[in-house]
Design an enzyme around this catalytic site. Structure first.
Site, PDB file in Angstrom:
ATOM      1  N   TRP A   1       0.832  -1.207   0.000  1.00 33.04           N
ATOM      2  CA  TRP A   1       0.000   0.000   0.000  1.00 33.04           C
ATOM      3  C   TRP A   1       0.862   1.252   0.000  1.00 33.04           C
ATOM      4  O   TRP A   1       0.505   2.257  -0.640  1.00 33.04           O
ATOM      5  CB  TRP A   1      -0.973  -0.011   1.176  1.00 33.04           C
ATOM      6  CG  TRP A   1      -1.938  -1.151   1.068  1.00 33.04           C
ATOM      7  CD1 TRP A   1      -2.071  -2.190   1.938  1.00 33.04           C
ATOM      8  CD2 TRP A   1      -2.876  -1.413   0.002  1.00 33.04           C
ATOM      9  NE1 TRP A   1      -3.033  -3.063   1.490  1.00 33.04           N
ATOM     10  CE2 TRP A   1      -3.541  -2.624   0.313  1.00 33.04           C
ATOM     11  CE3 TRP A   1      -3.213  -0.742  -1.176  1.00 33.04           C
ATOM     12  CZ2 TRP A   1      -4.527  -3.176  -0.507  1.00 33.04           C
ATOM     13  CZ3 TRP A   1      -4.197  -1.285  -1.995  1.00 33.04           C
ATOM     14  CH2 TRP A   1      -4.837  -2.479  -1.657  1.00 33.04           C
TER      15      TRP A   1
ATOM     16  N   ASP B   1      -1.619   7.035   5.963  1.00 30.72           N
ATOM     17  CA  ASP B   1      -2.659   6.087   5.572  1.00 30.72           C
ATOM     18  C   ASP B   1      -2.871   5.140   6.757  1.00 30.72           C
ATOM     19  O   ASP B   1      -2.030   4.305   7.038  1.00 30.72           O
ATOM     20  CB  ASP B   1      -2.195   5.317   4.324  1.00 30.72           C
ATOM     21  CG  ASP B   1      -3.137   4.175   3.938  1.00 30.72           C
ATOM     22  OD1 ASP B   1      -4.176   3.982   4.611  1.00 30.72           O
ATOM     23  OD2 ASP B   1      -2.823   3.471   2.952  1.00 30.72           O
TER      24      ASP B   1
ATOM     25  N   LYS C   1     -11.854  -1.493   6.625  1.00 28.30           N
ATOM     26  CA  LYS C   1     -10.967  -2.346   7.418  1.00 28.30           C
ATOM     27  C   LYS C   1     -11.381  -2.355   8.892  1.00 28.30           C
ATOM     28  O   LYS C   1     -11.438  -3.404   9.501  1.00 28.30           O
ATOM     29  CB  LYS C   1      -9.508  -1.906   7.281  1.00 28.30           C
ATOM     30  CG  LYS C   1      -8.975  -1.930   5.853  1.00 28.30           C
ATOM     31  CD  LYS C   1      -8.530  -3.305   5.427  1.00 28.30           C
ATOM     32  CE  LYS C   1      -8.252  -3.445   3.934  1.00 28.30           C
ATOM     33  NZ  LYS C   1      -7.516  -2.380   3.289  1.00 28.30           N
TER      34      LYS C   1
HETATM   35  C1  LIG Z   1      -6.838  -1.904   1.959  1.00 26.65           C
HETATM   36  C2  LIG Z   1      -5.846  -0.801   2.048  1.00 26.65           C
HETATM   37  C3  LIG Z   1      -5.767   0.215   1.083  1.00 26.65           C
HETATM   38  C4  LIG Z   1      -6.661   0.245  -0.134  1.00 26.65           C
HETATM   39  O1  LIG Z   1      -7.910   0.613   0.243  1.00 26.65           O
HETATM   40  P1  LIG Z   1      -9.107   0.873  -0.803  1.00 26.65           P
HETATM   41  O2  LIG Z   1     -10.109   1.557   0.057  1.00 26.65           O
HETATM   42  O3  LIG Z   1      -9.527  -0.462  -1.301  1.00 26.65           O
HETATM   43  O4  LIG Z   1      -8.604   1.733  -1.890  1.00 26.65           O
HETATM   44  C5  LIG Z   1      -4.843   1.220   1.261  1.00 26.65           C
HETATM   45  N1  LIG Z   1      -4.026   1.230   2.321  1.00 26.65           N
HETATM   46  C6  LIG Z   1      -4.060   0.267   3.266  1.00 26.65           C
HETATM   47  C7  LIG Z   1      -3.124   0.342   4.427  1.00 26.65           C
HETATM   48  C8  LIG Z   1      -4.968  -0.776   3.158  1.00 26.65           C
HETATM   49  O5  LIG Z   1      -5.014  -1.738   4.094  1.00 26.65           O
END
Ligand SMILES: *Cc1c(COP(=O)(O)O)cnc(C)c1O
Length: 355
Positions: free
Chosen positions: A98, A166, A190
């Site tokens: 990511w 993030d 998540k």
């Molecule tokens: C799952 C995830 C993403 C991607 O998320 P989307 O909402 O599907 O674009 C980005 N960063 C992390 C840390 C993730 O776990």
């Protein structure tokens, strides 16, 4: 009842599923799926969701909370575009898939990316340390929890530059210092709610200062803050279910309560991994994630039998990501300790039958 160890979309409390289901049938006489996002009923939901985020994370004054679309993946682009300043350079920490996604999207909008710390040399099985944060960049970006590789930052990187994170896979799992950050973003699916919404916590000071020549209306965070996260139709159902989940979180000790439960859950599984002779963890101990726990069978020949055993126990979502192999137990807030006990019991039983 299944035990959902899936990496996302995530498990949510059963009460949240029930309340969300009820609102699909009846939310003030209509379905939540058909109401106007401008109706007073939904405006209240949005305001409560924003306020619960602020309470849960002790968000200081001077920050705004948004629920946008596009996932954390669009967050890679949005953060880069909004934080671009005079140098058009940024420092990124590369801790896995990511983080790499964030790096490539920053490059795509014209940022000169300096990857000043990386754990790629060991297939991302640790969090880089002892790096020097560059000073000649517009901002610093990191990924607090690496969903795929199972590592997690235990400390916020130290910098006086604007800091972007993030937090998709560990937000609300433990207390954080929002004030150290300029933008925090996280896909809802998540640890917050159903897929569809992406949470942004934005320092108001950074708004409207981008030097990017390219700035579509939707990607400019200032427009969303000015409109109270209602610039266009927000992901109504995802915001509603996220709000229900935040209510449940606050009724159960808030983030502090969740952190205690998460510590108990992760320690139960890591203890099993470390003491069971047939398994081993894949990441450096001090950098282990509390949310996504990655481990391997020392001898792959037992794989089919172990897989059958956890399947039979009602466990789902345990398969590791293809870039790591082995197993990954994702243990988001709503996963109960009793589910973790089912897993450790299966691991124990497997070892006894092999013994
Ligand atoms: C799952 C995830 C993403 C991607 O998320 P989307 O909402 O599907 O674009 C980005 N960063 C992390 C840390 C993730 O776990």
């Amino acid at each position: 009842m299944k035990h959902n160890f899936g990496a996302g979309p995530c498990i949510l409390p059963q009460t949240v599923f029930k309340q969300a289901a009820e609102a699909i049938v009846d939310f003030n006489g209509l379905s939540i799926l058909e109401i106007s996002h401008r109706s007073p009923g939904f405006v209240e939901v949005m305001e409560e969701a924003q306020s619960l985020v602020k309470q849960a994370l002790n968000v200081p004054d001077g920050y705004s909370v948004l629920f946008l679309q596009g996932g954390a993946s669009l967050g890679f682009t949005i953060t880069a575009l909004n934080m671009m300043r005079d140098t058009k350079k940024a420092g990124y920490i590369n801790t896995g898939t990511w983080a790499k996604g964030a790096i490539s999207e920053a490059k795509a909008v014209g940022i000169d990316v300096n990857v000043f710390a990386s754990s790629e040399d060991k297939n991302f099985n640790y969090i880089p340390k002892g790096y020097t944060v560059p000073s000649d960049v517009d901002y610093i970006h990191y990924t607090s929890n690496n969903t795929i590789f199972g590592t997690e930052f235990k400390h916020t990187p130290e910098t006086s530059l604007p800091l972007i994170c993030d937090m998709s896979s560990d937000i609300f799992s433990q207390e954080i210092d929002v004030a150290k950050h300029d933008i925090i973003y996280a896909g809802a699916q998540k640890n917050l709610g159903p897929a569809g919404a992406t949470l942004y916590i934005v320092k108001d000071d950074i708004l409207g200062k981008s030097t990017s020549p390219f700035m579509p209306k939707y990607l400019n965070l200032k427009n969303h803050v000015d409109k109270g996260s209602m610039l266009n139709t927000p992901p109504v159902f995802s915001v509603y279910a996220s709000m229900l989940n935040l209510r449940d979180l606050m009724a159960n000790g808030g983030v502090q309560g969740a952190a205690q439960r998460n510590a108990a859950k992760s320690s139960a599984l890591y203890t099993e991994i470390d003491t069971n002779p047939l398994f081993k963890g894949t990441v450096l101990e001090e950098d282990r994630s509390l949310m996504n726990i990655t481990f391997l069978l020392r001898d792959e020949s037992g794989k089919d039998e172990f897989d059958r055993m956890w399947n039979d126990a009602g466990i789902v979502g345990l398969k590791g990501h293809r870039s790591v192999g082995g197993y990954r137990a994702s243990m988001y807030n709503a996963l109960e300790l009793s589910s973790v006990k089912v897993l450790t019991e299966v691991m124990n039983e497997f070892t006894r039958t092999k013994g």
